[in-house]
Design a protein around this motif. Sequence first.
Motif, mmCIF file in Angstrom:
data_model
loop_
_atom_site.group_PDB
_atom_site.id
_atom_site.type_symbol
_atom_site.label_atom_id
_atom_site.label_comp_id
_atom_site.label_asym_id
_atom_site.label_seq_id
_atom_site.Cartn_x
_atom_site.Cartn_y
_atom_site.Cartn_z
ATOM 1 N N ASP A 47 -7.966 -1.905 -10.711
ATOM 2 C CA ASP A 47 -8.334 -0.928 -11.738
ATOM 3 C C ASP A 47 -7.621 -1.266 -13.035
ATOM 4 O O ASP A 47 -6.541 -1.836 -13.032
ATOM 5 C CB ASP A 47 -7.932 0.489 -11.321
ATOM 6 C CG ASP A 47 -8.893 1.089 -10.321
ATOM 7 O OD1 ASP A 47 -10.033 0.585 -10.221
ATOM 8 O OD2 ASP A 47 -8.510 2.040 -9.630
ATOM 9 N N GLN A 59 -3.613 -3.460 -0.077
ATOM 10 C CA GLN A 59 -4.014 -3.995 1.233
ATOM 11 C C GLN A 59 -4.299 -5.487 1.179
ATOM 12 O O GLN A 59 -4.934 -5.989 0.253
ATOM 13 C CB GLN A 59 -5.239 -3.244 1.779
ATOM 14 C CG GLN A 59 -5.317 -3.347 3.296
ATOM 15 C CD GLN A 59 -6.660 -2.927 3.874
ATOM 16 O OE1 GLN A 59 -7.531 -2.402 3.186
ATOM 17 N NE2 GLN A 59 -6.839 -3.172 5.162
ATOM 18 N N SER A 64 -4.649 10.761 -4.811
ATOM 19 C CA SER A 64 -5.568 9.787 -5.402
ATOM 20 C C SER A 64 -6.086 8.865 -4.317
ATOM 21 O O SER A 64 -5.391 8.546 -3.360
ATOM 22 C CB SER A 64 -4.882 9.001 -6.524
ATOM 23 O OG SER A 64 -3.898 8.141 -6.015
ATOM 24 N N ASP A 65 -7.347 8.478 -4.465
ATOM 25 C CA ASP A 65 -7.974 7.560 -3.514
ATOM 26 C C ASP A 65 -7.222 6.240 -3.495
ATOM 27 O O ASP A 65 -6.716 5.815 -4.524
ATOM 28 C CB ASP A 65 -9.413 7.248 -3.966
ATOM 29 C CG ASP A 65 -10.317 8.451 -3.885
ATOM 30 O OD1 ASP A 65 -10.195 9.210 -2.926
ATOM 31 O OD2 ASP A 65 -11.149 8.615 -4.799
ATOM 32 N N PRO A 66 -7.191 5.571 -2.359
ATOM 33 C CA PRO A 66 -6.596 4.225 -2.361
ATOM 34 C C PRO A 66 -7.351 3.313 -3.340
ATOM 35 O O PRO A 66 -8.565 3.385 -3.431
ATOM 36 C CB PRO A 66 -6.811 3.736 -0.924
ATOM 37 C CG PRO A 66 -7.195 4.915 -0.116
ATOM 38 C CD PRO A 66 -7.710 5.951 -1.039
ATOM 39 N N THR A 67 -6.596 2.509 -4.069
ATOM 40 C CA THR A 67 -7.231 1.578 -5.006
ATOM 41 C C THR A 67 -7.914 0.464 -4.217
ATOM 42 O O THR A 67 -7.310 -0.096 -3.304
ATOM 43 C CB THR A 67 -6.156 0.951 -5.914
ATOM 44 O OG1 THR A 67 -5.417 2.008 -6.525
ATOM 45 C CG2 THR A 67 -6.770 0.073 -6.983
ATOM 46 N N VAL A 68 -9.154 0.174 -4.551
ATOM 47 C CA VAL A 68 -9.795 -1.003 -3.953
ATOM 48 C C VAL A 68 -9.990 -2.025 -5.055
ATOM 49 O O VAL A 68 -10.353 -1.682 -6.167
ATOM 50 C CB VAL A 68 -11.134 -0.676 -3.255
ATOM 51 C CG1 VAL A 68 -10.928 0.286 -2.110
ATOM 52 C CG2 VAL A 68 -12.138 -0.128 -4.238
ATOM 53 N N GLY A 69 -9.694 -3.293 -4.753
ATOM 54 C CA GLY A 69 -9.799 -4.322 -5.773
ATOM 55 C C GLY A 69 -8.775 -4.072 -6.860
ATOM 56 O O GLY A 69 -7.589 -3.971 -6.588
ATOM 57 N N SER A 101 0.833 -1.193 0.000
ATOM 58 C CA SER A 101 0.000 0.000 0.000
ATOM 59 C C SER A 101 0.878 1.257 0.000
ATOM 60 O O SER A 101 1.896 1.285 0.697
ATOM 61 C CB SER A 101 -0.846 -0.029 1.279
ATOM 62 O OG SER A 101 -2.042 0.621 1.082
ATOM 63 N N THR A 102 0.498 2.252 -0.777
ATOM 64 C CA THR A 102 1.152 3.577 -0.875
ATOM 65 C C THR A 102 2.589 3.582 -1.405
ATOM 66 O O THR A 102 3.311 4.546 -1.210
ATOM 67 C CB THR A 102 1.174 4.378 0.460
ATOM 68 O OG1 THR A 102 1.961 3.672 1.414
ATOM 69 C CG2 THR A 102 -0.198 4.636 0.981
#
Lengths: 328, 213
Positions: B44, B68, B37-42, B17-18
């Motif tokens: 992209d 994560q 930028s928003d944290p990536t979920v899943g 993460s980050t």
Amino acid sequence: MTVREKTRLEKFRQLLSSHNTDLDELRKCSWPGVPREVRPITWRLLSGYLPANTERRKLTLQRKREEYFGFIEQYYDSRNEEHHQDTYRQIHIDIPRTNPLIPLFQQPLVQEIFERILFIWAIRHPASGYVQGINDLVTPFFVVFLSEHVEEDVENFDVTNLSQDVLRSIEADSFWCMSKLLDGIQDNYTFAQPGIQKKVKALEELVSRIDEQVHNHFRRYEVEYLQFAFRWMNNLLMRELPLRCTIRLWDTYQSEPEGFSHFHLYVCAAFLIKWRKEILDEEDFQGLLMLLQNLPTIHWGNEEIGLLLAEAYRLKYMFADAPNHYRR
Amino acid sequence: MEAIWLYQFRLIVIGDSTVGKSCLIRRFTEGRFAQVSDPTVGVDFFSRLVEIEPGKRIKLQIWDTAGQERFRSITRAYYRNSVGGLLLFDITNRRSFQNVHEWLKETKVHVQPYQIVFVLVGHKCDLDTQRQVTRHEAEKLAAAYGMKYIETSARDAINVEKAFTDLTKDIYELVKRGDISIQEGWEGVKSGFVPNVVHSSEEVVKSERRCLC
């Protein structure tokens, strides 16, 4: 304010101030949207945080707020201990990245509030812990409870203008309401995220019944629902919609039985079908994914959300638990 | 209209993460640095064409993954269909470097029976004063796993093109030599879009469909 809006607001005020608020009636009134003026108290009631009985409200609020700050006192120092430091570290790096374009959320005081809320929630729910996406879910509550104390534009408000007491009550109320919300969708965030897997499958099944053409289009170009809808479930569409729209959406979610865990599925289906023309116009995998990841909702407002919800409601009644013979 | 390309490669970008996965990809595909930028979920999706030799273009489909741990059950489904990968760590964050072993272990288990050609990327090299990982030790680690090592900065646009292009060239060589081949049911490598004939017949199909609507 139009006459109709005035009447609606009056109706809310009446309901909210009656000795025992009729929650069924409140849900019915809130479904099509709650007026800004009464949204904070309405949300506290709809989420089950505040009791319907007006006499018990003040005491409940006081007790719950004390309870929350008791947790802080008891647990917050443990954020730097070994067994919690991974949780805290992840929260700490995500907070500055939450709603990064809205100035309100860049203020240190606000970021500290978010960190405390998320950390306490995470360690009290070890089965899921903190998962990215949960950070987004505090935002609507925080903004709505803040709006009670702010006349002007909330998104640009400087919170240092508020008293410590007010900030503390906003923090505690946001914590409890978010907790209530998460109680209903915790399996979205437990190991292997079964809630999301199940809902994405259900979405696929639903779309195959309501719009075969879109469904087949995805199959033809090998687009999988999980590739775009994972985020729709994990962040409850918050990444796809402007914050003001999420708040309006949640008026309805909190008025529906199982709004966040069940009705959301129909909203996602309606949301997808809303773009059917754009989807069918794309003729390769790449174009489809880029479209679905960046749906142009930036100018959306209450009207679009109202239409979306009406369509979701229609789908829910047509297809909820419908036997397979509905399949075309 | 679809551009002409020889092959399509699917790449995956992984790391803690980050460490800057999304920023690196955005710099590469959009040519700009996202301050926030928003944290990536899943996962992209991104895509870009690269020219590896004059007139020879490869289409890259790039999967950006969430760092994560909890998202691992989602992200690991993407390993299998990737031919190449960028494994990122942040040169100012020692822990993210130590976790490189874990990431390689994790991918190895889930990519079977295929393989991913990885490049190790030391990201945020503009922050040299805060460096916690030396170039030498990163190179050593990369060599131990048979990877190349490159240092990049999305902020200052250092080596971003090179990281992706070099990896693409390496994969292209492997494909040309037959070490990697196109397989039914595997998305890692797909053969390209043949111009002229296919194009014109596609155009016909398109216009017919429009008439029907």
